[in-house]
Design a protein around this motif. Structure first.
Motif, PDB file in Angstrom:
ATOM      1  N   VAL A   5      14.081 -54.633  67.489  1.00  0.00           N
ATOM      2  CA  VAL A   5      13.752 -54.096  68.823  1.00  0.00           C
ATOM      3  C   VAL A   5      14.928 -53.240  69.292  1.00  0.00           C
ATOM      4  O   VAL A   5      16.093 -53.659  69.190  1.00  0.00           O
ATOM      5  CB  VAL A   5      13.487 -55.233  69.834  1.00  0.00           C
ATOM      6  N   SER A   6      14.640 -52.068  69.801  1.00  0.00           N
ATOM      7  CA  SER A   6      15.672 -51.174  70.336  1.00  0.00           C
ATOM      8  C   SER A   6      15.109 -50.369  71.492  1.00  0.00           C
ATOM      9  O   SER A   6      13.889 -50.281  71.654  1.00  0.00           O
ATOM     10  CB  SER A   6      16.209 -50.244  69.240  1.00  0.00           C
ATOM     11  N   VAL A   7      16.006 -49.808  72.278  1.00  0.00           N
ATOM     12  CA  VAL A   7      15.625 -48.982  73.431  1.00  0.00           C
ATOM     13  C   VAL A   7      16.236 -47.606  73.246  1.00  0.00           C
ATOM     14  O   VAL A   7      17.376 -47.479  72.775  1.00  0.00           O
ATOM     15  CB  VAL A   7      16.095 -49.618  74.749  1.00  0.00           C
ATOM     16  N   ASP A   8      15.486 -46.596  73.590  1.00  0.00           N
ATOM     17  CA  ASP A   8      15.993 -45.226  73.509  1.00  0.00           C
ATOM     18  C   ASP A   8      17.280 -45.114  74.336  1.00  0.00           C
ATOM     19  O   ASP A   8      17.283 -45.453  75.528  1.00  0.00           O
ATOM     20  CB  ASP A   8      14.935 -44.266  74.045  1.00  0.00           C
ATOM     21  N   PRO A   9      18.418 -44.654  73.759  1.00  0.00           N
ATOM     22  CA  PRO A   9      19.681 -44.551  74.519  1.00  0.00           C
ATOM     23  C   PRO A   9      19.550 -43.700  75.770  1.00  0.00           C
ATOM     24  O   PRO A   9      20.168 -43.997  76.793  1.00  0.00           O
ATOM     25  CB  PRO A   9      20.651 -43.933  73.508  1.00  0.00           C
ATOM     26  N   ALA A  10      18.776 -42.643  75.703  1.00  0.00           N
ATOM     27  CA  ALA A  10      18.612 -41.777  76.881  1.00  0.00           C
ATOM     28  C   ALA A  10      17.935 -42.520  78.016  1.00  0.00           C
ATOM     29  O   ALA A  10      18.294 -42.366  79.199  1.00  0.00           O
ATOM     30  CB  ALA A  10      17.816 -40.526  76.508  1.00  0.00           C
ATOM     31  N   VAL A  11      16.935 -43.371  77.657  1.00  0.00           N
ATOM     32  CA  VAL A  11      16.227 -44.135  78.695  1.00  0.00           C
ATOM     33  C   VAL A  11      17.176 -45.153  79.327  1.00  0.00           C
ATOM     34  O   VAL A  11      17.222 -45.302  80.555  1.00  0.00           O
ATOM     35  CB  VAL A  11      14.988 -44.823  78.099  1.00  0.00           C
ATOM     36  N   GLN A  12      17.939 -45.871  78.475  1.00  0.00           N
ATOM     37  CA  GLN A  12      18.865 -46.877  79.020  1.00  0.00           C
ATOM     38  C   GLN A  12      19.957 -46.223  79.866  1.00  0.00           C
ATOM     39  O   GLN A  12      20.333 -46.745  80.919  1.00  0.00           O
ATOM     40  CB  GLN A  12      19.486 -47.678  77.874  1.00  0.00           C
ATOM     41  N   THR A  13      20.459 -45.061  79.427  1.00  0.00           N
ATOM     42  CA  THR A  13      21.478 -44.355  80.211  1.00  0.00           C
ATOM     43  C   THR A  13      20.913 -43.873  81.534  1.00  0.00           C
ATOM     44  O   THR A  13      21.568 -43.944  82.578  1.00  0.00           O
ATOM     45  CB  THR A  13      22.028 -43.163  79.407  1.00  0.00           C
ATOM     46  N   ALA A  14      19.676 -43.375  81.506  1.00  0.00           N
ATOM     47  CA  ALA A  14      19.047 -42.904  82.752  1.00  0.00           C
ATOM     48  C   ALA A  14      18.841 -44.049  83.726  1.00  0.00           C
ATOM     49  O   ALA A  14      19.019 -43.900  84.940  1.00  0.00           O
ATOM     50  CB  ALA A  14      17.719 -42.224  82.427  1.00  0.00           C
ATOM     51  N   GLU A  15      18.434 -45.213  83.218  1.00  0.00           N
ATOM     52  CA  GLU A  15      18.274 -46.369  84.109  1.00  0.00           C
ATOM     53  C   GLU A  15      19.619 -46.780  84.724  1.00  0.00           C
ATOM     54  O   GLU A  15      19.687 -47.110  85.928  1.00  0.00           O
ATOM     55  CB  GLU A  15      17.671 -47.538  83.323  1.00  0.00           C
ATOM     56  N   ALA A  16      20.663 -46.780  83.910  1.00  0.00           N
ATOM     57  CA  ALA A  16      21.985 -47.128  84.444  1.00  0.00           C
ATOM     58  C   ALA A  16      22.434 -46.119  85.493  1.00  0.00           C
ATOM     59  O   ALA A  16      23.001 -46.479  86.528  1.00  0.00           O
ATOM     60  CB  ALA A  16      23.006 -47.206  83.299  1.00  0.00           C
TER      61      ALA A  16
END
Length: 461
Positions: free
Chosen positions: A147-158
């Protein structure tokens, strides 16, 4: 560049509060980002565990039904429950190849994080890090659920969460600075009164007192200030009284010395000159060769009498109380102009009414002018001396300017200037002495009429 020593205390404290608040906001933001990153990885680990368990059940079902058709691995059933934007589910075989991978698309948004924040976030954290759980059936490892999350999505949420904190900081920090500055300005308002009181003390007004303050610290300062002002006022009053007595004693000694010189030396010189005249008459009849010696004795006696007359004038000046200050000073200036033979020119100007001036002030002003003219003419070598005496409202101002040598130590700090300072201090006045850069000096004396007491003020009004 700002001068630290001239930084306003309120501004300095407000800036310090702002810096501390910004540091606190930064710490809170860092804590939030760390917590959010840990929560994201924990969520991914949980999803990976669910996916692994689901795949184990799928493979167990295949073995239990002995179905020749196998759809293992099938991520569709679990994806319907756990998929979120940017999330990727995958099954990696024992050989390391991805046998199946399923990802949801990232939401399209115009609010993308700045590059500097992206670089900062990627440097501190590892967005997109995989969470893997082994898929085991009957002790045999079939592969891994990844399981992984798109880095761009996680950065945008942060960035979205941190942006809210930054917005709160941008609003709260200026408001906090304004409130702190206003509170400090109100709390430090009494310092203006303290400064005004100190300026009054520096200007010689020892009647300055501070009112009560609400703050205990400022109340302690107020008590010490008022006690110091009272002590200084008492000390200066005692010093002024002592100085008056010393000056009166000095003047009395001068008058006594003048009487002694007049009675003893004056009569002796007059007798010597009479004897010289008598001896000349006798020598003219019996010994003409002694006429020169008799004339020399007479001239010497006459010169000594002139010198004695000048000394008596300085020791015992004209009666200022009888003649008045204006006439006495005009006579003093005329005498200096007469003795100068054109070498030194003195001028004096009056502005005001001095006929009813108290005798104490008149006598001391005469002595101050007398000493100043002596310093300017004899010690500083001045060729022009201008005096101006003015009286306005409740004070008298004496200004003496000359073009003498500015480097003469006697003119600067001799006993004459010290005596003038003592007389001015006895009258509770102020004296200043300034030397010009290219020569000459300026003496300023300011004496309040209150120095002679209430009665003197009534007469001088």
């Amino acid at each position: 560049m700002w001068n630290r020593e001239r930084f306003d205390l309120k501004v300095r404290l407000a800036l310090r509060v702002a810096a501390i608040s910004a540091a606190c906001f930064a710490a809170i933001s860092a804590y939030f980002l760390i917590t959010a990153d840990r929560a994201a990885h924990t969520r991914n680990d949980g999803i990976a565990a669910i996916v692994a368990k689901t795949l184990e059940l799928q493979q167990g079902k295949v073995l239990w039904t002995a179905s020749p058709r196998s759809d293992f691995p099938n991520l569709d059933p679990v994806s319907a429950y756990v998929m979120t934007p940017g999330l990727c589910l995958a099954f990696r075989g024992t050989s390391g190849e991805m046998l199946q991978r399923f990802c949801s698309g990232a939401p399209v948004t115009d609010d993308s994080p700045p590059q500097i924040f992206t670089a900062f976030y990627h440097g501190l954290f590892d967005p997109g890090r995989e969470a893997a759980r082994p898929v085991i059936l009957r002790g045999t490892k079939l592969g891994e659920a990844v399981v992984s999350v798109d880095p761009a999505v996680q950065t945008a949420e942060a960035w979205h969460e941190a942006g809210r904190l930054m917005l709160a900081l941008a609003i709260a920090l200026p408001l906090l600075c304004v409130l702190v500055y206003a509170a400090l300005a109100r709390a430090l308002r009494p310092t203006r009164m303290i400064r005004a009181g100190l300026e009054q003390i520096a200007a010689g007004d020892l009647t300055a007192r501070l009112p009560p303050f609400d703050l205990a610290e400022l109340s302690a300062v107020r008590d010490i200030f008022n006690h110091l002002a009272e002590s200084l006022d008492t000390a200066l009053a005692e010093r002024a009284e002592l100085t008056r007595k010393l000056i009166a004693l000095q003047d009395e000694e001068r008058r006594h010395l003048a009487r002694e010189l007049h009675d003893e030396f004056g009569q002796s010189l007059a007798a010597i000159r009479a004897l010289a005249s008598s001896a000349r008459q006798t020598a003219a009849q019996e010994c003409p060769s002694l006429l020169g010696e008799c004339d020399g004795i007479a001239r010497t006696a006459t010169g000594m009498m002139e010198t004695l007359r000048g000394a008596l004038f300085r020791l015992r000046p004209p009666d200022v109380e009888e003649l008045g200050l204006v006439a006495s000073l005009e006579g003093l200036v005329a005498g200096w102009n007469g003795r100068g033979r054109g070498e030194t020119r003195f001028s004096i100007r009056f502005d005001g009414t001095f006929e009813t001036l108290p005798a104490t002030i008149s006598a001391n002003l005469y002595r101050i002018v007398q000493e100043a003219l002596t310093n300017a003419a004899k010690h500083a070598g001045a060729t022009r001396v201008n005096l101006e005496l003015t009286m306005h409202d409740d004070e008298i101002t004496l200004a003496i300017d000359d073009d003498g040598r500015s480097t003469d130590p006697v003119a600067k700090s001799g006993m004459g200037l010290l005596g003038m300072r003592e007389r001015v201090a006895a009258l509770r006045g102020r004296l200043s002495f300034e030397v010009g850069p290219s020569g000459g000096s300026a003496l300023r004396v300011v004496i309040p009429l209150a120095a002679a007491g209430p009665q003197a003020l009534e007469h001088a009004a």
